[in-house]
Design an enzyme around this catalytic site. Sequence first.
Site, PDB file in Angstrom:
ATOM      1  N   SER A 123      39.076  33.702  43.307  1.00  0.00           N
ATOM      2  CA  SER A 123      39.937  33.928  42.141  1.00  0.00           C
ATOM      3  C   SER A 123      41.351  33.402  42.345  1.00  0.00           C
ATOM      4  O   SER A 123      41.970  32.892  41.409  1.00  0.00           O
ATOM      5  CB  SER A 123      39.983  35.422  41.798  1.00  0.00           C
ATOM      6  N   HIS A 165      45.449  36.985  42.669  1.00  0.00           N
ATOM      7  CA  HIS A 165      45.541  36.215  41.434  1.00  0.00           C
ATOM      8  C   HIS A 165      46.946  35.659  41.219  1.00  0.00           C
ATOM      9  O   HIS A 165      47.120  34.476  40.901  1.00  0.00           O
ATOM     10  CB  HIS A 165      45.138  37.093  40.247  1.00  0.00           C
TER      11      HIS A 165
END
Length: 299
Positions: free
Chosen positions: A200, A246
């Site tokens: 991610s 992230h």
Amino acid sequence: MSTDQSPAPETSVPTCYRHPGRETYVRCTRCDRYICPECMRDAAVGHQCVECVAEGNRGIRRAVPRTPIGARGSTSAVPVVSYTLIAACVLAYLAELASWRVVWEFMMLGRGLLPDGEVGGVAEGEWYRLFTTMFLHQRGGTFGITHILFNMWALYAIGPALEQVLGRWRFLALYVLSGLGGSVLLYMVGAPSASAVGASGAIFGLFGAFFVVGRKLGGPVGPIVVLLVINLVITFSVPGISWEGHVGGLVVGAVLAAAYAYAPAAQRRLLHIGAPLLTLALLTALVVVRTAELSPSVG
């Protein structure tokens, strides 16, 4: 009075040097050999034979096609790096399914107790976890297989377009450093025992890069903004998601893409090489500092 008349001399009809059975009176303007219509190639003056044309082409330096940001245009339409990264993540996932130890031994972990009773993590010298974690995904839990499915879909959807514009090595550097940026931010601000897996961070880096490059080239960036906003909302509202991974990946990806896209033409090569190296050096320095904080004092 009779006169002795000798017969006129026979004259041979010229033929093509490549096709002896074909009569012709046309010569190559370079080598002066006779050539038939099949062997003629138009030249600035007259015609040339195929061999002279080929010899002349070998001496011409052809311009290398470049993308709008200065990367070499690929001779292949296949996004090799994107597909290789997808294959690596899928193979790692299959290895996870075969043995749960794969996750424990290669996931991101600052410093914590492993199932075998040993203390492990980045602070214990296992720096490889900062990189290997970006190829692992959850096997079960809240998201299950959707974790890897979404990340691989995102890589498949936007990876090839970025790879085409950035070139292979710039794209690979951006992907890896974005994933590393996510790991480093988790290492810096998360709890020492905080762990995470997933591509991610690297995927968010691609989101940021897609937006920056799209703005630079004047392309539509609305869809990527919507996708990014939705994922950020999910990141901060759903428990169990590493927001550090992230956000760290997003920041690194956007910064590197800006260096690639907005570098002045005169310093483009220098900045395209220097920006990833500087980013790597900065992230390494942060890891060194954090490791010194987490390492037990001696004496």
